[in-house]
Design a protein around this motif. Structure first.
Motif, PDB file in Angstrom:
ATOM      1  N   VAL A 209     -17.830   7.365  18.525  1.00 15.70           N
ATOM      2  CA  VAL A 209     -18.379   8.715  18.518  1.00 15.70           C
ATOM      3  C   VAL A 209     -18.545   9.245  17.097  1.00 15.70           C
ATOM      4  O   VAL A 209     -19.476  10.001  16.815  1.00 15.70           O
ATOM      5  CB  VAL A 209     -17.474   9.660  19.334  1.00 15.70           C
ATOM      6  N   GLU A 210     -17.648   8.831  16.190  1.00 21.17           N
ATOM      7  CA  GLU A 210     -17.736   9.280  14.799  1.00 21.17           C
ATOM      8  C   GLU A 210     -17.225   8.159  13.895  1.00 21.17           C
ATOM      9  O   GLU A 210     -16.186   7.555  14.176  1.00 21.17           O
ATOM     10  CB  GLU A 210     -16.910  10.545  14.579  1.00 21.17           C
ATOM     11  N   VAL A 211     -17.973   7.881  12.826  1.00 20.38           N
ATOM     12  CA  VAL A 211     -17.609   6.797  11.899  1.00 20.38           C
ATOM     13  C   VAL A 211     -17.815   7.276  10.465  1.00 20.38           C
ATOM     14  O   VAL A 211     -18.407   8.329  10.219  1.00 20.38           O
ATOM     15  CB  VAL A 211     -18.442   5.527  12.156  1.00 20.38           C
ATOM     16  N   GLN A 212     -17.338   6.465   9.531  1.00 17.54           N
ATOM     17  CA  GLN A 212     -17.501   6.804   8.117  1.00 17.54           C
ATOM     18  C   GLN A 212     -17.657   5.527   7.315  1.00 17.54           C
ATOM     19  O   GLN A 212     -16.807   4.640   7.374  1.00 17.54           O
ATOM     20  CB  GLN A 212     -16.290   7.600   7.625  1.00 17.54           C
ATOM     21  N   ARG A 213     -18.736   5.447   6.558  1.00 15.52           N
ATOM     22  CA  ARG A 213     -18.928   4.315   5.649  1.00 15.52           C
ATOM     23  C   ARG A 213     -18.073   4.511   4.405  1.00 15.52           C
ATOM     24  O   ARG A 213     -17.736   5.636   4.034  1.00 15.52           O
ATOM     25  CB  ARG A 213     -20.395   4.186   5.248  1.00 15.52           C
ATOM     26  N   ALA A 214     -17.721   3.411   3.758  1.00 10.93           N
ATOM     27  CA  ALA A 214     -16.940   3.482   2.526  1.00 10.93           C
ATOM     28  C   ALA A 214     -17.673   4.343   1.502  1.00 10.93           C
ATOM     29  O   ALA A 214     -18.850   4.113   1.214  1.00 10.93           O
ATOM     30  CB  ALA A 214     -16.698   2.085   1.979  1.00 10.93           C
TER      31      ALA A 214
END
Length: 311
Positions: free
Chosen positions: A283-288
């Motif tokens: 549902v929610e992610v974050q790239r480096a």
């Protein structure tokens, strides 16, 4: 009659309780918190704790010892002549001489339903274990790790998709109100404590980095609980080849979903990922180096296809 209080706490979680005690008119004679830590991009700037910043805003004396085991620190603590010490996520062990110094002892606001989840990470551990309920407790402190008798309790449901961050924010507000209730009872000489049960003791050990990489061979419920239990910090993560390059994605929110496939395999264009049994939808992610993004936003700017797989 207002109480003379020593407040001991460090992170954001402690701040609402400090603020509430001050607003209630109690005399906060001193605030103890962890010393400023190195921060900033290069780790060169010393940053005061959230509790220190709030105490300074309130005009309260701040003390930042690295230990309370020395005679000088213990004498300084006794010299405050406090009625009570209120401890919320302080981060240092209190030796017997400190526990005995205030006239009415030391009480702790703890984020679990003791004796379940004694220790450092009760919020994360409750979610990672799939608990459906937790709460705040006011405990009279002893030398043992969260072993003291307990007083007022406020229970809190853990919703199925709730993250550790969500629960943290809910509990810190509940904890502030509960501590005010405890202090009011203390003023009225009606605060009572009950010995903890012997059965049901569990320990909330600190989160280790080795736990943060997602094991897609685990059942979907375990994967989901790991993702939400480690969000937003330190964050569960997994690697995915995007545009020919392996990238580490931090996984911040998920929900249980239907689907069958090889563990880690992406099953559709909604970011559903197969687990050892069942599936989760991210549902929610974050790239480096990037900012958190809801999955729909992330997928608009990143080519993710069925058949790709996390490792």
């Amino acid at each position: 009659m207002p109480l003379r209080v020593i407040f001991m706490g460090t992170p954001d979680f402690s701040v609402p309780t400090l603020r509430a005690i001050s607003q209630a008119g109690h005399d906060i004679a001193a605030v103890y918190t962890q010393p400023p830590r190195a921060a900033g991009r290069r780790g060169l700037e010393l940053t005061p704790s959230p509790v220190q910043r709030e105490a300074e805003r309130l005009g309260i004396e701040v003390r930042t010892p690295t230990s309370l085991r020395g005679d000088a620190q213990q004498q300084a603590f006794r010299a405050v002549q406090a009625d009570i010490a209120v401890v919320v996520a302080y981060g240092l062990l209190l030796p017997r001489a400190v526990l005995d110094a205030p006239r009415l002892g030391c009480i702790n606001g703890h984020a679990s339903l003791l004796p379940r989840w004694r220790g450092a990470a009760p919020i994360q551990r409750a979610i990672m274990a799939g608990d459906s309920e937790t709460g705040m407790m006011v405990m009279r402190m002893e030398e043992g790790l969260d072993t003291g008798p307990v007083g007022p309790v406020e229970k809190c449901a853990i919703d199925p998709d709730m993250t550790a961050g969500d629960l943290h924010d809910r509990l810190m507000r509940l904890g502030a109100a509960l501590m005010l209730e405890a202090l009011a009872r203390l003023e009225a000489n009606s605060l009572t404590f009950t010995k903890q049960m012997v059965d049901g003791v569990t320990y909330a050990r600190k989160i280790d980095k080795s736990e943060t990489r997602v094991d897609w061979t685990r059942p979907a419920t375990d994967v989901h609980n790991t993702i939400r239990g480690l969000s937003p910090f330190p964050g569960a993560w997994s690697e995915l080849v995007i545009g020919g390059r392996t990238e580490r994605l931090k996984l911040l929110r998920s929900t249980l979903s239907d689907g069958v496939g090889e563990p880690g395999g992406i099953l559709d264009d909604r970011f559903t990922v197969a687990c050892g049994s069942g599936a989760v939808r991210l549902v929610e992610v974050q790239r480096a180096g990037g900012r958190p993004a809801v999955a729909s936003e992330f997928l608009r700017g990143t080519r993710i296809e069925k058949g790709m797989a996390f490792s």
